[in-house]
Design a protein around this motif. Sequence first.
Motif, PDB file in Angstrom:
ATOM      1  N   CYS B 248       0.822  -1.198   0.000  1.00  0.00           N
ATOM      2  CA  CYS B 248       0.000   0.000   0.000  1.00  0.00           C
ATOM      3  C   CYS B 248       0.865   1.260   0.000  1.00  0.00           C
ATOM      4  CB  CYS B 248      -0.914   0.019   1.216  1.00  0.00           C
ATOM      5  SG  CYS B 248       0.023   0.180   2.731  1.00  0.00           S
ATOM      6  N   ARG B 249       0.202   2.383  -0.199  1.00  0.00           N
ATOM      7  CA  ARG B 249       0.843   3.659   0.002  1.00  0.00           C
ATOM      8  C   ARG B 249       0.149   4.339   1.164  1.00  0.00           C
ATOM      9  NH1 ARG B 249       0.881   7.855  -4.178  1.00  0.00           N
ATOM     10  NH2 ARG B 249      -1.057   6.993  -4.984  1.00  0.00           N
ATOM     11  N   ILE B 250       0.868   5.140   1.919  1.00  0.00           N
ATOM     12  CA  ILE B 250       0.246   5.927   2.984  1.00  0.00           C
ATOM     13  C   ILE B 250       0.201   7.371   2.504  1.00  0.00           C
ATOM     14  CG2 ILE B 250       0.402   6.654   5.386  1.00  0.00           C
ATOM     15  CD1 ILE B 250       0.077   3.724   5.268  1.00  0.00           C
ATOM     16  N   VAL B 251      -1.000   7.917   2.459  1.00  0.00           N
ATOM     17  CA  VAL B 251      -1.124   9.319   2.065  1.00  0.00           C
ATOM     18  C   VAL B 251      -1.794  10.059   3.210  1.00  0.00           C
ATOM     19  CG1 VAL B 251      -1.321   8.768  -0.377  1.00  0.00           C
ATOM     20  CG2 VAL B 251      -3.386   8.935   1.034  1.00  0.00           C
ATOM     21  N   PRO B 252      -1.587  11.359   3.326  1.00  0.00           N
ATOM     22  CA  PRO B 252      -2.285  12.113   4.368  1.00  0.00           C
ATOM     23  C   PRO B 252      -3.766  12.219   4.040  1.00  0.00           C
ATOM     24  CG  PRO B 252      -0.746  13.521   3.133  1.00  0.00           C
ATOM     25  CD  PRO B 252      -0.605  12.160   2.570  1.00  0.00           C
ATOM     26  N   ASP B 253      -4.584  12.016   5.041  1.00  0.00           N
ATOM     27  CA  ASP B 253      -6.030  12.176   4.892  1.00  0.00           C
ATOM     28  C   ASP B 253      -6.302  13.612   4.486  1.00  0.00           C
ATOM     29  OD1 ASP B 253      -8.747  12.575   5.355  1.00  0.00           O
ATOM     30  OD2 ASP B 253      -8.787  11.012   6.896  1.00  0.00           O
ATOM     31  N   PRO B 254      -6.974  13.826   3.335  1.00  0.00           N
ATOM     32  CA  PRO B 254      -7.186  15.206   2.877  1.00  0.00           C
ATOM     33  C   PRO B 254      -7.954  16.055   3.894  1.00  0.00           C
ATOM     34  CG  PRO B 254      -8.190  13.597   1.373  1.00  0.00           C
ATOM     35  CD  PRO B 254      -7.509  12.817   2.422  1.00  0.00           C
ATOM     36  N   GLU B 255      -8.738  15.449   4.732  1.00  0.00           N
ATOM     37  CA  GLU B 255      -9.523  16.199   5.715  1.00  0.00           C
ATOM     38  C   GLU B 255      -8.721  16.517   6.974  1.00  0.00           C
ATOM     39  OE1 GLU B 255     -12.772  17.417   5.993  1.00  0.00           O
ATOM     40  OE2 GLU B 255     -12.684  17.250   3.809  1.00  0.00           O
ATOM     41  N   THR B 256      -8.072  15.504   7.522  1.00  0.00           N
ATOM     42  CA  THR B 256      -7.466  15.664   8.841  1.00  0.00           C
ATOM     43  C   THR B 256      -5.952  15.618   8.816  1.00  0.00           C
ATOM     44  OG1 THR B 256      -7.622  13.293   9.153  1.00  0.00           O
ATOM     45  CG2 THR B 256      -9.426  14.635  10.026  1.00  0.00           C
ATOM     46  N   GLY B 257      -5.368  15.156   7.736  1.00  0.00           N
ATOM     47  CA  GLY B 257      -3.922  15.043   7.679  1.00  0.00           C
ATOM     48  C   GLY B 257      -3.386  13.792   8.339  1.00  0.00           C
ATOM     49  N   THR B 258      -4.261  12.991   8.954  1.00  0.00           N
ATOM     50  CA  THR B 258      -3.807  11.728   9.557  1.00  0.00           C
ATOM     51  C   THR B 258      -3.521  10.734   8.446  1.00  0.00           C
ATOM     52  OG1 THR B 258      -6.122  11.128   9.778  1.00  0.00           O
ATOM     53  CG2 THR B 258      -5.034  12.029  11.727  1.00  0.00           C
ATOM     54  N   PRO B 259      -2.710   9.703   8.757  1.00  0.00           N
ATOM     55  CA  PRO B 259      -2.345   8.770   7.684  1.00  0.00           C
ATOM     56  C   PRO B 259      -3.542   7.989   7.157  1.00  0.00           C
ATOM     57  CG  PRO B 259      -1.410   8.082   9.805  1.00  0.00           C
ATOM     58  CD  PRO B 259      -2.020   9.427  10.008  1.00  0.00           C
ATOM     59  N   LEU B 260      -3.555   7.756   5.850  1.00  0.00           N
ATOM     60  CA  LEU B 260      -4.638   7.025   5.212  1.00  0.00           C
ATOM     61  C   LEU B 260      -3.995   5.917   4.393  1.00  0.00           C
ATOM     62  CD1 LEU B 260      -7.729   7.268   4.925  1.00  0.00           C
ATOM     63  CD2 LEU B 260      -7.346   8.595   2.861  1.00  0.00           C
ATOM     64  N   VAL B 261      -4.499   4.703   4.540  1.00  0.00           N
ATOM     65  CA  VAL B 261      -3.908   3.560   3.846  1.00  0.00           C
ATOM     66  C   VAL B 261      -4.580   3.394   2.489  1.00  0.00           C
ATOM     67  CG1 VAL B 261      -3.529   1.085   3.922  1.00  0.00           C
ATOM     68  CG2 VAL B 261      -3.372   2.436   6.014  1.00  0.00           C
ATOM     69  N   VAL B 262      -3.809   3.444   1.416  1.00  0.00           N
ATOM     70  CA  VAL B 262      -4.364   3.223   0.084  1.00  0.00           C
ATOM     71  C   VAL B 262      -3.701   1.985  -0.501  1.00  0.00           C
ATOM     72  CG1 VAL B 262      -4.700   4.179  -2.210  1.00  0.00           C
ATOM     73  CG2 VAL B 262      -4.681   5.683  -0.202  1.00  0.00           C
ATOM     74  N   PRO B 263      -4.429   0.882  -0.585  1.00  0.00           N
ATOM     75  CA  PRO B 263      -3.830  -0.341  -1.143  1.00  0.00           C
ATOM     76  C   PRO B 263      -3.418  -0.110  -2.590  1.00  0.00           C
ATOM     77  CG  PRO B 263      -5.930  -0.794  -0.075  1.00  0.00           C
ATOM     78  CD  PRO B 263      -5.805   0.690  -0.159  1.00  0.00           C
ATOM     79  N   LEU B 264      -2.302  -0.723  -2.962  1.00  0.00           N
ATOM     80  CA  LEU B 264      -1.859  -0.612  -4.349  1.00  0.00           C
ATOM     81  C   LEU B 264      -2.831  -1.375  -5.245  1.00  0.00           C
ATOM     82  CD1 LEU B 264       1.990  -1.150  -4.069  1.00  0.00           C
ATOM     83  CD2 LEU B 264       0.674   0.968  -3.946  1.00  0.00           C
ATOM     84  N   ALA B 265      -2.997  -0.863  -6.452  1.00  0.00           N
ATOM     85  CA  ALA B 265      -3.856  -1.561  -7.406  1.00  0.00           C
ATOM     86  C   ALA B 265      -3.226  -2.913  -7.723  1.00  0.00           C
ATOM     87  CB  ALA B 265      -4.006  -0.725  -8.675  1.00  0.00           C
ATOM     88  N   ARG B 266      -4.063  -3.955  -7.761  1.00  0.00           N
ATOM     89  CA  ARG B 266      -3.501  -5.289  -7.931  1.00  0.00           C
ATOM     90  C   ARG B 266      -3.302  -5.652  -9.383  1.00  0.00           C
ATOM     91  NH1 ARG B 266      -5.940  -9.084  -3.140  1.00  0.00           N
ATOM     92  NH2 ARG B 266      -4.715  -8.112  -1.506  1.00  0.00           N
ATOM     93  N   ARG B 267      -3.912  -4.920 -10.290  1.00  0.00           N
ATOM     94  CA  ARG B 267      -3.674  -5.209 -11.701  1.00  0.00           C
ATOM     95  C   ARG B 267      -3.700  -3.930 -12.489  1.00  0.00           C
ATOM     96  NH1 ARG B 267      -9.208  -8.437 -12.654  1.00  0.00           N
ATOM     97  NH2 ARG B 267      -8.547  -9.344 -10.713  1.00  0.00           N
TER      98      ARG B 267
END
Lengths: 338, 267, 357
Positions: B248-267
């Motif tokens: 996954c990638r960790i990006v800042p939550d656009p609302e709160t800035g807390t970390p947000l987990v975004v799974p990598l696309a599998r295909r």
Amino acid sequence: MSAAPPAPRPAAARHALLLAAGLGALALCAALSLALGSRSIPLPTVIDALSGTEHGADADVVVGLRVPRTVIGIAVGAALGAAGAVAQGVTRNPLASPTTLGINAGAGFAVVTAIFALGLSHPLQFVWFAVAGAAGAALLVYGMARRSGDLDPVRLALGGTVLSAVLASWTSALMLASRRTLDEARFWLAGSIGGRSLDGLYQVLPLLAVGAVLALLIAPALNALALGDETAQALGVPVARIRVAGGLAVVLLAAGSVAVAGPVAFIGLAAPHLVRPLLGNDHRLLVPGCLVAGPVLLLLADVLGRLVVRPSEIEVGIVTAFLGAPLLAVLARKAAAR
Amino acid sequence: MTKTALSTDRLAAHGLQLRYGDRTVVRELDLELPGGAVTAIVGPNACGKSTLLRGLVRLLDPAAGTVTLDGADIHRMPARALARRMGLLPQQPVTPEAVTVEALVRLGRYPHQRMLTPWSAADQAAVEEALRRTGTDALRDRPVDQLSGGQRQRAWIALALAQDTDLLLLDEPTTFLDLRHQLDVLDLVTDLHRDAGRTVVMVLHDLGQAARYADHLVVLDGGELAAAGPPGEVLTAELVERVFQVPCRIVPDPETGTPLVVPLARR
Amino acid sequence: MSPDTLAPARPGTAAAGAEPGALGRARRRTLVLIAAAAVLLVLMTGVALSTGQVAIALPDALRALFGFGAEGDVLVVREFRAPRVLSALVAGAGLAVAGSLLQRLFRNPLASPDVIGVTGGASFGAVLLLATGASQALTPLAALGGGLLAAALLGAFAWRSRMAVTRLVLVGLAVQAGLAAAVNLMIVRFPAELAGQALQWTTGSLYGRTWPELWGAGGAIAAVVAAVFLTNRRVAVLDLGDDSAGGLGVDPHRTRLGLLLLAVVLASLAAALAGPVGFVALAVPHLVRLLAGPPTPASLALTALTGALLLTAADHLVLHVLPVHGLPVGAVTATLGAPWLLVLMIRQGRPPQRSSR
């Protein structure tokens, strides 16, 4: 209609082996039942008596008393075992048994009433009263539990228990009102396969046969039912109809057996619990398994009842209750370990 | 108001080992949960999250080790005294038949009552406060078993609030709820912490929600502690991949800035 | 009314406070039902005490119970009638409360003293006493001992599982089956005379009760019923499931064991007075639930009163109204209670079950 996937091959081989072992155990129990009793008869003599080459007192005992007794034991045990498996499957309740539906209490009350009012005194005369009483009680319980064409399992159990309590108390009242009734009925009510003639069995054989066939036919659907009503419905199983057919099978099997042997507790409850650890929860195996395990249990209990207080004997219904008690306790240990 | 760790209401585990029968679920766990903060316990299925929570509230006796509350072993405290300090919302509570919301919430006062003491004004006040906070005031006469999932969950939280404890432990309080009700429950829980300075410990499934609502994150993996600390520090792509086996990638939550987990696309 | 019946009602009503909303409404309805049941019970007791070979006016009979009025009335009422009538009353209340407690503990509408083996145990004790030919005056003690024996067996088998509900039910059924089989064996082996006596007792009988028995068993029943009322909050917390109960500071396992012991003692004491009239314990809690809703202290009081009323009325019918003599009180109780319960059940449409899990 078959809901569970077919078992993989190696399991099938194991099941065939287990079924063979079960049949072997049944043959052994039948042999013991023919040989043992107030007087023990060596097996060779038993075989000679069966083939007609031996005559005399021993042969008379074997052919005249023990053969009918063993045959009745096998039929009644098989019927009760299958009835228990279907009853537990239909209600999804591992504590259900024919007794839960008020069948034994209904048969008991009808027979005691017949003894009281009509002065009957021979088990052969009781057969159709027992069948009528059992069927009547079961119909009443079903009627109470009916809910828009389907049966409500909880009300089924509650209604059966309440009706059993009422009928049992009426039975006691009748027995207390007449000394003769008490004397005749208490032996029948204990449940026994001794001293019964095969004629009684022949009379109810159609009931038992239809019940057994019905039980085997709905076994695959019971697998789907085990997943819950909604899942079963989604799998295309007509839930309500299966429950009614299952109920009918239980009534036929249990009414037939109580008519022949009187109320015998625990076989219906215990047989499925014994078979499940061996064959699993697949009703297509469970029901046939119980057809074998039921008679094994019943014959074992009966032989035991003949041996412990020789030359007298204890009714098989009492022995099964004694044996069933520790079995239930062990079962409880497993249930808790889960 | 306060987001700093207070010196009280510290729940800690020392060499804690929890078992069901022969199966060890949590092994040799050393853990300190900050007081006056919101802690979220996360981890993959069957990592021992709920078991740990059960151990922390004494529903499960440890096979080894201890659990302490402000340094005192909770297994040596009287049950009611502990229940006045620590409340629990179990994962699957049993709703008694036909019990009304108010009757249910009143049971939360049990640890505060003695056998013969009558229902007091303080008891009623606590119940009213709990009903008000959870917005179940208007439902008070409704049977709990006829409520919707979200309403029912709020009624159960009200019970835990009426217990009036400094510490509140919740086992997956958002399961079976839709998104709005999930957020309602989580907002409610953090409000409790913010307004009343309560310590909250909850088991959560959603990593994004955990990062957004918790001050402190505990990550469990296979019954062992994988990481613990503020979400911003703990929640890294390496950790998520290691524990959940999800790249996954960790990006800042656009609302709160807390970390947000975004799974990598599998295909 | 005897002091024994006042005791159960008091804590329930005293706990009532000014409450708003549905809680208050439900409680008011239950209180009305309680008042009605109490009045009916006093009337029934009066009728039972005034009927017999010497007819006594109802008010005189009630007064004579407490030793006031004509000397002859006092003698007849206190010496001949009161022990039996009050035994029925106390035993009925005890059985009903025991059944109610068991159904809540097991979360199972079928739970009754049968399920935990007390019925079988009490019968075993009493019938074994018959077999030894000892004095019949000892029957209540033997029944009590048998019931406690069953409880000990249950505890011994089930303790290691920390009183898990499924296990308790299975072990209870096992204990019951084993002991009932022993009773059955004795009945089949007995000579007809003794078999009749044994059957009579196991169907329930209030014949030959004495004041000392009534004071002993009745006092104990009153004490246990009072204890059940005092623990009602605890039971309500246990109703929330083991986890919630633990979170509220109630040890579910130990609490369940304690409550189970209360129920066992209660059922055994009641069986000592009236024989194992299992039907009261099975049916009365259902009746009350259908009439007054889920269990509260007030509905528990109603349960006790209804149980007392049912058994007293049944025994009165047995003694004075029914043309057939010597009917067992258990048969009449079941006959009276069953249709009522079944009609309520069918009308209700939904089963009187507890939601669990």
